[in-house]
Design an enzyme around this catalytic site. Structure first.
Site, mmCIF file in Angstrom:
data_model
loop_
_atom_site.group_PDB
_atom_site.id
_atom_site.type_symbol
_atom_site.label_atom_id
_atom_site.label_comp_id
_atom_site.label_asym_id
_atom_site.label_seq_id
_atom_site.Cartn_x
_atom_site.Cartn_y
_atom_site.Cartn_z
ATOM 1 N N ASN A 134 -2.437 -17.838 -7.848
ATOM 2 C CA ASN A 134 -1.861 -17.794 -6.507
ATOM 3 C C ASN A 134 -2.941 -17.927 -5.438
ATOM 4 O OD1 ASN A 134 0.500 -17.368 -4.747
ATOM 5 N ND2 ASN A 134 -0.592 -15.517 -4.139
ATOM 6 N N GLY A 150 -11.680 -8.082 16.190
ATOM 7 C CA GLY A 150 -12.858 -8.873 15.879
ATOM 8 C C GLY A 150 -12.701 -9.673 14.603
ATOM 9 N N ASP A 151 -13.606 -10.607 14.417
ATOM 10 C CA ASP A 151 -13.675 -11.440 13.217
ATOM 11 C C ASP A 151 -14.820 -10.912 12.361
ATOM 12 O OD1 ASP A 151 -14.320 -13.413 11.327
ATOM 13 O OD2 ASP A 151 -13.757 -15.056 12.656
ATOM 14 N N PHE A 152 -14.500 -10.393 11.167
ATOM 15 C CA PHE A 152 -15.568 -9.753 10.385
ATOM 16 C C PHE A 152 -16.618 -10.727 9.861
ATOM 17 C CE2 PHE A 152 -11.893 -9.354 7.158
ATOM 18 C CZ PHE A 152 -12.143 -10.577 6.548
ATOM 19 N N ARG A 172 -7.953 -6.222 -0.831
ATOM 20 C CA ARG A 172 -7.342 -7.547 -0.949
ATOM 21 C C ARG A 172 -7.931 -8.507 0.081
ATOM 22 N NH1 ARG A 172 -1.272 -8.300 -2.495
ATOM 23 N NH2 ARG A 172 -1.502 -9.646 -0.687
ATOM 24 N N TRP A 174 0.815 -1.221 0.000
ATOM 25 C CA TRP A 174 0.000 0.000 0.000
ATOM 26 C C TRP A 174 0.843 1.264 0.000
ATOM 27 C CZ3 TRP A 174 -3.730 -1.709 -2.222
ATOM 28 C CH2 TRP A 174 -4.423 -2.852 -1.841
ATOM 29 N N HIS A 204 -10.709 -11.456 -2.462
ATOM 30 C CA HIS A 204 -10.022 -12.436 -3.314
ATOM 31 C C HIS A 204 -9.528 -13.649 -2.528
ATOM 32 C CE1 HIS A 204 -5.550 -10.884 -3.018
ATOM 33 N NE2 HIS A 204 -6.088 -11.075 -1.832
ATOM 34 N N ASP A 205 -9.541 -13.561 -1.191
ATOM 35 C CA ASP A 205 -9.104 -14.692 -0.364
ATOM 36 C C ASP A 205 -10.170 -15.775 -0.238
ATOM 37 O OD1 ASP A 205 -6.592 -13.634 0.263
ATOM 38 O OD2 ASP A 205 -7.351 -12.554 2.007
ATOM 39 N N GLN A 253 -2.694 -20.545 -2.456
ATOM 40 C CA GLN A 253 -2.499 -20.059 -1.090
ATOM 41 C C GLN A 253 -3.776 -19.720 -0.319
ATOM 42 O OE1 GLN A 253 1.196 -17.193 -1.856
ATOM 43 N NE2 GLN A 253 1.015 -17.808 0.268
#
Length: 345
Positions: free
Chosen positions: A302, A235-237, A252, A164, A255-256, A306
Site C-alpha cells: 500500500n 510547520g514542515d518537519f 506512521r 490510535w 513508512h511514507d 499511495q
C-alpha cells in the site's frame, strides 16, 4: 478434481473474491446500516433497514444476509420474517458512536485506497504511487496529493484518530515514557496519540507539530479537554525549526518516505534533540526476512500504491536511526498491528 485440488481452487476463489468482502464492509458503513441498527430499540426487518438507509429492499436484503455470513450482523426469524441486529464486532468498530469506531478509516479505504489499488499493476511496473492515474492529482508533493481537498484531509485525519483510539495504548506503553516530560509528536494530525499520552503519562506536556492546514483542521473539527498540556505548532518537519522536546514521536510517518528523506528527517531530529533525549518510532514492523506478517506486507505494498515509502524491518530502522546518530536502539513487537522502537541521543 481431488480433495487437494478442490481445496486449492477454493483458496484461489477466496483470494479472487476478497475485494467483494471489502466492498460489503465499505458499503454497509457508507449506507449507515450499523448506525441505524445501533439506534433502533430492537432488531429491524429488511423493509425497516431499507427505508432507514434509503436503499432498495432487494439490495438491502442481499447486503444484510452477507453481513450475517461475515459475522457483522445477527439474524433471527419471527413469524416468517428476518430481523437483524449488530454483533459485538460491529457495535465496537462499525458504529460512529463507539469510542473504538473505525468507520472513518473504512470510508477512507473505500473511497481512496481501494481506488488506488485498482492501479496496482501500474504501481509495480513504475515503482511509484498512483494518485495521478487515480485522481488526476500530481504526486510530486505527497501530502498535497493526500490532502487534495479539505474534505479528504478531514477524512484522513478522522481515520488516523480512529487508528490510535484502538492502537495507541499498546505502542505508548511498550516502553516507560514517563522519563520524558516534554514530548513532540511530529506529524501528529489531530492529536489522538497526544491525548493517549496525556492519559498514560499525566505529568508530561506534548506538542503536536504538523503543517498549517492540518493544524487548522484539528482546531476546527476536533475537541480537546487538555488544552493546557497539548500545544499545536505549525510547520514542515523537513525544513522548519522543530519544537524543543525530550522525546520525539514519529507514528506512521517514516513508512511514507524513501530512505533518503527518512535519513534527512532523523538527522534534523537528532540535532534538535536534547542529550539523553529520545525518539519513539511507531510502525508496523516486517519480519527480518520480509515475508511476514502478511498484513504488514500488504501495508508495504500500500505504501507503494499511495506513498513514496515502505514498511521496514527492525534492522532497517536500526540502520536509519544509527546513521543519524541515535544509540541504545530497542524495539518491541506489541502483538497488535503497530510496534514500537525507542532510541536515544
Amino acid at each position: 478434481m481431488g480433495s487437494s485440488e478442490d481445496q486449492a481452487y477454493r483458496l484461489l476463489n477466496d483470494y479472487a473474491n476478497g475485494f467483494m468482502v471489502s466492498q460489503v464492509l465499505f458499503a454497509a458503513c457508507e449506507l449507515g446500516v450499523f448506525d441505524l441498527l445501533a439506534e433502533a430499540p430492537g432488531p429491524l426487518d429488511v423493509a425497516a433497514v431499507a427505508a432507514g438507509v434509503r436503499a432498495s429492499a432487494h439490495g438491502t436484503e442481499l447486503l444484510l444476509d452477507i453481513c450475517v455470513s461475515l459475522k457483522l450482523l445477527k439474524v433471527e426469524t419471527r413469524g416468517g420474517k428476518a430481523f437483524y441486529r449488530n454483533t459485538e464486532l460491529s457495535s465496537d468498530y462499525l458504529t460512529t458512536v463507539s469510542p473504538t469506531s473505525q468507520c472513518s478509516m473504512l470510508k477512507y479505504m473505500g473511497r481512496t485506497s481501494y481506488r488506488c489499488w485498482g492501479h496496482l499493476a501500474d504501481a509495480v511496473r513504475e515503482g511509484r504511487n498512483q494518485y495521478l492515474e487515480t485522481f488526476g492529482v500530481p504526486a510530486e508533493e505527497l501530502f498535497t496529493a493526500i490532502y487534495r481537498s479539505e474534505g479528504e484531509r478531514l477524512q484522513f485525519m478522522q481515520a488516523l484518530q480512529e487508528v490510535w483510539s484502538v492502537n495507541g495504548r499498546s505502542v505508548l506503553t511498550a516502553f516507560d515514557l514517563s522519563v520524558f516530560p516534554l514530548m513532540c509528536d511530529l506529524g501528529g494530525g489531530a492529536g489522538a496519540l497526544a491525548k493517549e499520552c496525556m492519559s498514560l503519562y499525566p505529568g508530561c506536556k506534548i506538542t503536536v507539530f504538523d503543517i498549517p492546514e492540518v493544524v487548522w483542521t484539528a482546531k476546527q473539527h476536533f475537541s480537546f479537554q487538555e488544552e493546557e498540556q497539548i500545544d499545536f505548532q505549525e510547520g514542515d518537519f523537513f525544513k522548519d525549526p522543530l519544537p524543543e522536546a525530550d522525546l520525539y514521536i514519529l507514528a506512521r510517518v517514516l513508512h511514507d518516505w524513501a530512505d533518503g528523506k527518512c535519513s534527512h528527517l532523523l538527522e534534523r531530529i537528532y540535532h534538535t534533540c536534547k542529550p539523553g533525549g529520545g525518539i519513539l518510532v511507531i510502525e508496523s514492523l516486517l519480519d527480518e526476512d520480509r515475508r511476514g506478517p502478511l498484513l504488514t506486507q500488504l501495508y508495504s505494498l500500500n505504501m507503494l500504491v499511495q506513498t513514496e515509502g515502505q514498511e521496514r524491518t527492525p534492522t532497517h530502522y536500526h540502520m536509519l536511526l544509527s546513521s543519524a546518530g541515535f544509540r541504545d536502539f530497542q524495539f518491541k513487537k506489541t502483538g497488535a498491528i503497530y510496534d514500537a522502537i525507542l532510541a536515544r541521543k
